[in-house]
Motif scaffolding. Structure first.
Motif, PDB file in Angstrom:
ATOM      1  N   VAL A 290       4.672  82.357  34.676  1.00  0.00           N
ATOM      2  CA  VAL A 290       4.074  81.256  35.445  1.00  0.00           C
ATOM      3  C   VAL A 290       3.237  81.812  36.597  1.00  0.00           C
ATOM      4  O   VAL A 290       2.136  81.308  36.883  1.00  0.00           O
ATOM      5  N   PHE A 291       3.733  82.835  37.265  1.00  0.00           N
ATOM      6  CA  PHE A 291       2.987  83.478  38.348  1.00  0.00           C
ATOM      7  C   PHE A 291       1.648  84.007  37.837  1.00  0.00           C
ATOM      8  O   PHE A 291       0.611  83.856  38.492  1.00  0.00           O
ATOM      9  N   ILE A 292       1.654  84.604  36.653  1.00  0.00           N
ATOM     10  CA  ILE A 292       0.429  85.152  36.061  1.00  0.00           C
ATOM     11  C   ILE A 292      -0.559  84.032  35.744  1.00  0.00           C
ATOM     12  O   ILE A 292      -1.754  84.133  36.053  1.00  0.00           O
ATOM     13  N   LEU A 293      -0.078  82.959  35.132  1.00  0.00           N
ATOM     14  CA  LEU A 293      -0.965  81.855  34.748  1.00  0.00           C
ATOM     15  C   LEU A 293      -1.544  81.173  35.988  1.00  0.00           C
ATOM     16  O   LEU A 293      -2.744  80.839  36.021  1.00  0.00           O
ATOM     17  N   ASN A 294      -0.718  80.970  37.002  1.00  0.00           N
ATOM     18  CA  ASN A 294      -1.230  80.418  38.258  1.00  0.00           C
ATOM     19  C   ASN A 294      -2.263  81.360  38.881  1.00  0.00           C
ATOM     20  O   ASN A 294      -3.305  80.934  39.389  1.00  0.00           O
ATOM     21  N   THR A 374      -5.456  90.156  35.572  1.00  0.00           N
ATOM     22  CA  THR A 374      -4.468  89.229  36.118  1.00  0.00           C
ATOM     23  C   THR A 374      -3.096  89.512  35.533  1.00  0.00           C
ATOM     24  O   THR A 374      -2.088  89.532  36.272  1.00  0.00           O
ATOM     25  N   ILE A 375      -3.020  89.739  34.234  1.00  0.00           N
ATOM     26  CA  ILE A 375      -1.727  90.014  33.604  1.00  0.00           C
ATOM     27  C   ILE A 375      -1.108  91.274  34.187  1.00  0.00           C
ATOM     28  O   ILE A 375       0.072  91.280  34.594  1.00  0.00           O
ATOM     29  N   PHE A 376      -1.861  92.356  34.260  1.00  0.00           N
ATOM     30  CA  PHE A 376      -1.302  93.621  34.724  1.00  0.00           C
ATOM     31  C   PHE A 376      -1.304  93.722  36.245  1.00  0.00           C
ATOM     32  O   PHE A 376      -0.311  94.148  36.850  1.00  0.00           O
ATOM     33  N   GLY A 377      -2.424  93.339  36.875  1.00  0.00           N
ATOM     34  CA  GLY A 377      -2.518  93.455  38.318  1.00  0.00           C
ATOM     35  C   GLY A 377      -1.602  92.500  39.057  1.00  0.00           C
ATOM     36  O   GLY A 377      -0.894  92.890  39.989  1.00  0.00           O
ATOM     37  N   ASP A 378      -1.589  91.220  38.665  1.00  0.00           N
ATOM     38  CA  ASP A 378      -0.734  90.261  39.356  1.00  0.00           C
ATOM     39  C   ASP A 378       0.748  90.525  39.099  1.00  0.00           C
ATOM     40  O   ASP A 378       1.585  90.275  39.969  1.00  0.00           O
ATOM     41  N   THR A 379       1.074  91.023  37.903  1.00  0.00           N
ATOM     42  CA  THR A 379       2.473  91.381  37.651  1.00  0.00           C
ATOM     43  C   THR A 379       2.893  92.537  38.554  1.00  0.00           C
ATOM     44  O   THR A 379       4.000  92.546  39.116  1.00  0.00           O
ATOM     45  N   ALA A 380       2.002  93.527  38.723  1.00  0.00           N
ATOM     46  CA  ALA A 380       2.290  94.636  39.628  1.00  0.00           C
ATOM     47  C   ALA A 380       2.433  94.151  41.070  1.00  0.00           C
ATOM     48  O   ALA A 380       3.332  94.582  41.808  1.00  0.00           O
ATOM     49  N   LEU A 381       1.552  93.239  41.481  1.00  0.00           N
ATOM     50  CA  LEU A 381       1.639  92.694  42.840  1.00  0.00           C
ATOM     51  C   LEU A 381       2.911  91.867  43.019  1.00  0.00           C
ATOM     52  O   LEU A 381       3.513  91.858  44.106  1.00  0.00           O
ATOM     53  N   HIS A 382       3.338  91.173  41.961  1.00  0.00           N
ATOM     54  CA  HIS A 382       4.587  90.418  42.025  1.00  0.00           C
ATOM     55  C   HIS A 382       5.775  91.357  42.264  1.00  0.00           C
ATOM     56  O   HIS A 382       6.697  91.038  43.032  1.00  0.00           O
TER      57      HIS A 382
END
Length: 522
Positions: A290-294, A374-382
Motif C-alpha cells: 500500500v505504501f508503494i502504491l500510494n 517507486t517499488i525499489f526506492g520507496d520500499t528502501a525508504l520505508h
C-alpha cells in the motif's frame, strides 16, 4: 528537399571513421592501463572541470530536446509515418517496448534502483526542496519525497527525450529518405554545407561516445555482479573478478550479436524484461504494498508539480558540487549513450507514426521507470523511515552492494539475490550486444546488416575499455569517460533537432494541410 541519387544513399565503409575511432579508443585503453596510478587523479580533475564549466550546457540541451519532442507530438508533423503511409511496424508493440527499454536503461535500473533514492535521502542536495541535516519526522519526510522527485528527474522524460530526438531523426532519414542509418548521413542531407571532414569527425565522436557510454554500463554492471556474488557466494570483490565477469559477458554478447537482431538481441530483451518484472512483482507483494502504491501516485504528482524548478536548477546560488556527481553525470551519460540507443531504436521503429513514436519512446518507458524506482526506492525508504534501517549506511559504504543489502530484508534472500544477478547479467549482455551492433552500423556507414567481424570487433573494444577504466580509476573513471564524450555530442544533438524539424516541415509546404496520413491542398 532534393533526393540523393542511388549511389549517394548506399552505405559506404569509411576507413577514416573506422580506424579513427579504433585509434582513439585504443589510446584511451593504453593510457588507462599504463598510467593507472595517476589516471584516477587526472580523470577526477577532468570531470570536475567539465561539470563546473559546461553543466549549464547539458541542462539547457536536454530541456530544449524535451520541448522539441512536445512540439512534434502535438503538431501536424506527428502524423508522418516512418517508412511511408503504407508502412507496417516490423515488430509488435510488446517486443518493441522490450528492446528499446532494455537498450535504453537496463543495467542502470538495477544498479541505482535502491542506491539513488537512499543516497539522496541520506545526503540531500542543498536546495529549496530538501532539508539537509533534518532529524524531525517532517524534515525526513521532505527529504524522502525530494529524493524520489530528483530520481524521477534523472531517469524520466529528459533522458528519453534525448533518445527520442536522435532516434526519430535517424529513423525518418533512413526509412523515408532512404538514407543510411548514420548520423553522418543525416547531417549531410540536413546541412549540405557541412564539410565532409566534420561529418567524419562527428561519426568518430558518435562511435567513441557509444563505446564509452556502454563501457560505463559494463563497468557498473560488473561491479554489481561481483558484489552480489560476494554476498551470496563469498566470491572475492576484486579487480580480477570484475575483469573475468567483463570477459564472460563480452563473450556472451559476441554470441548474441552474432545471432543478429531478430534472434539473439530480441530474444534476450524479452527474457530480461520478463525477469525484471518478476523481481519487481516480488518486491511489490512482499514489501509495503500500500505504501508503494500510494507513493507511486504521490511521486508523480511531486515530479510534475516541481518539474520546471527541478529541470532548470543549476545550484547557482548555493555553489555546490552535487549536480556534477548526479544530474550532470546522468545527462552526459544519456547523451553518450544516445548514438547507440538512437540508432538502435531507429532500427526497430519502422512503421510507427511520429506521434506514436514519441509517445512510445518518451511516455511509456518513463512511466515504467517511475514504477520501478517507486517499488525499489520507496520500499528502501520505508525501511529507513519505519523499519530496521541500515540501508543508508550500507549504500554510503558501497553502491554496488545496495541492491543486495536491500534484498536481505526480504524472505528467500539467496534465491531472490540469485535472480537479481541473473537479471543484471542479461541486461549486461543486451547492452553490450546492442552497442556492438549499432557501433558496427555507424562504422560501416549506416549498413543495417553490418558484418560479423565488425560487430565482434566493437564488442571486444567495449569490454577492453570497461576493464581498462575500472583498472585505472574505478567508477569515477567510468563517469569521466561518459561526461567527456557526452559534452561535445550535446551540440550534435541540437543540430539533429534543427535538421529533423527542417526535414519534417518540408513534408508540408505552405498551403498544404494534413488529411489522415496524406496531404491535400487547402
Amino acid at each position: 528537399m532534393a533526393e540523393l541519387s542511388e549511389s549517394e544513399i548506399t552505405p559506404r565503409f569509411k576507413p577514416s571513421v573506422f580506424f579513427g575511432s579504433i585509434g582513439l579508443i585504443g589510446i584511451l585503453i593504453v593510457y588507462a592501463v599504463l598510467n593507472a596510478s595517476n589516471a584516477d587523479k587526472v580523470f577526477g580533475a577532468i570531470q570536475a572541470g567539465a561539470t563546473s564549466t559546461f553543466g549549464w550546457l547539458l541542462i539547457l540541451t536536454v530541456n530544449v530536446l524535451l520541448v522539441f519532442c512536445g512540439i512534434l507530438a502535438f503538431s501536424k508533423l506527428g502524423r508522418i509515418r516512418l517508412g511511408g503511409d503504407d508502412a507496417a511496424p516490423e515488430f509488435d508493440t510488446g517486443a518493441w517496448f522490450a528492446m528499446l527499454f532494455s537498450a535504453g536503461m537496463g543495467i542502470g535500473l538495477m544498479f541505482y534502483g535502491v542506491a539513488e533514492p537512499v543516497l539522496h535521502f541520506a545526503n540531500p542536495p542543498v536546495s529549496a526542496l530538501s532539508n539537509p541535516g533534518a532529524t524531525t519526522a517532517r524534515g525526513l519526510a521532505d527529504n524522502a519525497q525530494m529524493s524520489m522527485g530528483v530520481t524521477f528527474l534523472h531517469w524520466g522524460l529528459h533522458a528519453w527525450a534525448i533518445y527520442a530526438v536522435i532516434a526519430l531523426g535517424l529513423a525518418y532519414a533512413s526509412f523515408n529518405k532512404r538514407l543510411p542509418l548514420s548520423i553522418g548521413a543525416f547531417l549531410e542531407i540536413a546541412f549540405p554545407k557541412i564539410p565532409t571532414i566534420v561529418i567524419d569527425l562527428i561519426d568518430v565522436l558518435a562511435i567513441t561516445a557509444t563505446v564509452c557510454g556502454v563501457a560505463t554500463s559494463l563497468g557498473i554492471g560488473a561491479s554489481q555482479v561481483n558484489a552480489g556474488l560476494s554476498i551470496i557466494a563469498g566470491v572475492p570483490d576484486t579487480s580480477l573478478v570484475k575483469f573475468v565477469i567483463i570477459f564472460v559477458i563480452t563473450c556472451l554478447a559476441s554470441i548474441s550479436v552474432g545471432l543478429g537482431l531478430n534472434t539473439g538481441i530480441k530474444w534476450l530483451s524479452e527474457i530480461n524484461m520478463g525477469l525484471a518484472a518478476l523481481l519487481a512483482l516480488f518486491v511489490l507483494v512482499a514489501g509495503p504494498t500500500v505504501f508503494i502504491l500510494n507513493g507511486f501516485i504521490q511521486n508523480i504528482g511531486y515530479y510534475l508539480q516541481h518539474f520546471i524548478y527541478l529541470s532548470s536548477w543549476t545550484e547557482t546560488y548555493t555553489g555546490g558540487h552535487w549536480q556534477g556527481d548526479w544530474t550532470i553525470f546522468y545527462y552526459a551519460w544519456w547523451i553518450s549513450w544516445s548514438p547507440f540507443v538512437g540508432v538502435f531504436i531507429a532500427r526497430i521503429s519502422y512503421g510507427r507514426t511520429v506521434r506514436e513514436f514519441i509517445a512510445g519512446v518518451l511516455l511509456v518507458p518513463s512511466l515504467v521507470t517511475f514504477l520501478w524506482f517507486t517499488i525499489f526506492g520507496d520500499t528502501a525508504l520505508h525501511i529507513e523511515l519505519f523499519g530496521a534501517g541500515g540501508l543508508a549506511e550500507a549504500v554510503n559504504n558501497s553502491m554496488p552492494d545496495a541492491l543486495f543489502a536491500f534484498l536481505g530484508h526480504f524472505p528467500l534472500t539467496p534465491i531472490v539475490s540469485g535472480l537479481a544477478i541473473l537479471i543484471i547479467t542479461t541486461f549486461f549482455v543486451t547492452s553490450a550486444d546492442s552497442g556492438a551492433l549499432v557501433t558496427a552500423m555507424i562504422a560501416s556507414g549506416g549498413n543495417h546488416e553490418a558484418g560479423l567481424a565488425s560487430r565482434l570487433t566493437w564488442a571486444a573494444a567495449m569490454g577492453l575499455l570497461a576493464a581498462a577504466l575500472l583498472w585505472a580509476g574505478g567508477l569515477s573513471a567510468l563517469q569521466t569517460a561518459a561526461i567527456v564524450t557526452g559534452l561535445p555530442f550535446a551540440i550534435v544533438l541540437l543540430l539533429m533537432a534543427a535538421g529533423l524539424y527542417k526535414m519534417l516541415h518540408a513534408e508540408f509546404p505552405a498551403g498544404m494541410r494534413v488529411v489522415g496520413r496524406t496531404t491535400a491542398e487547402d
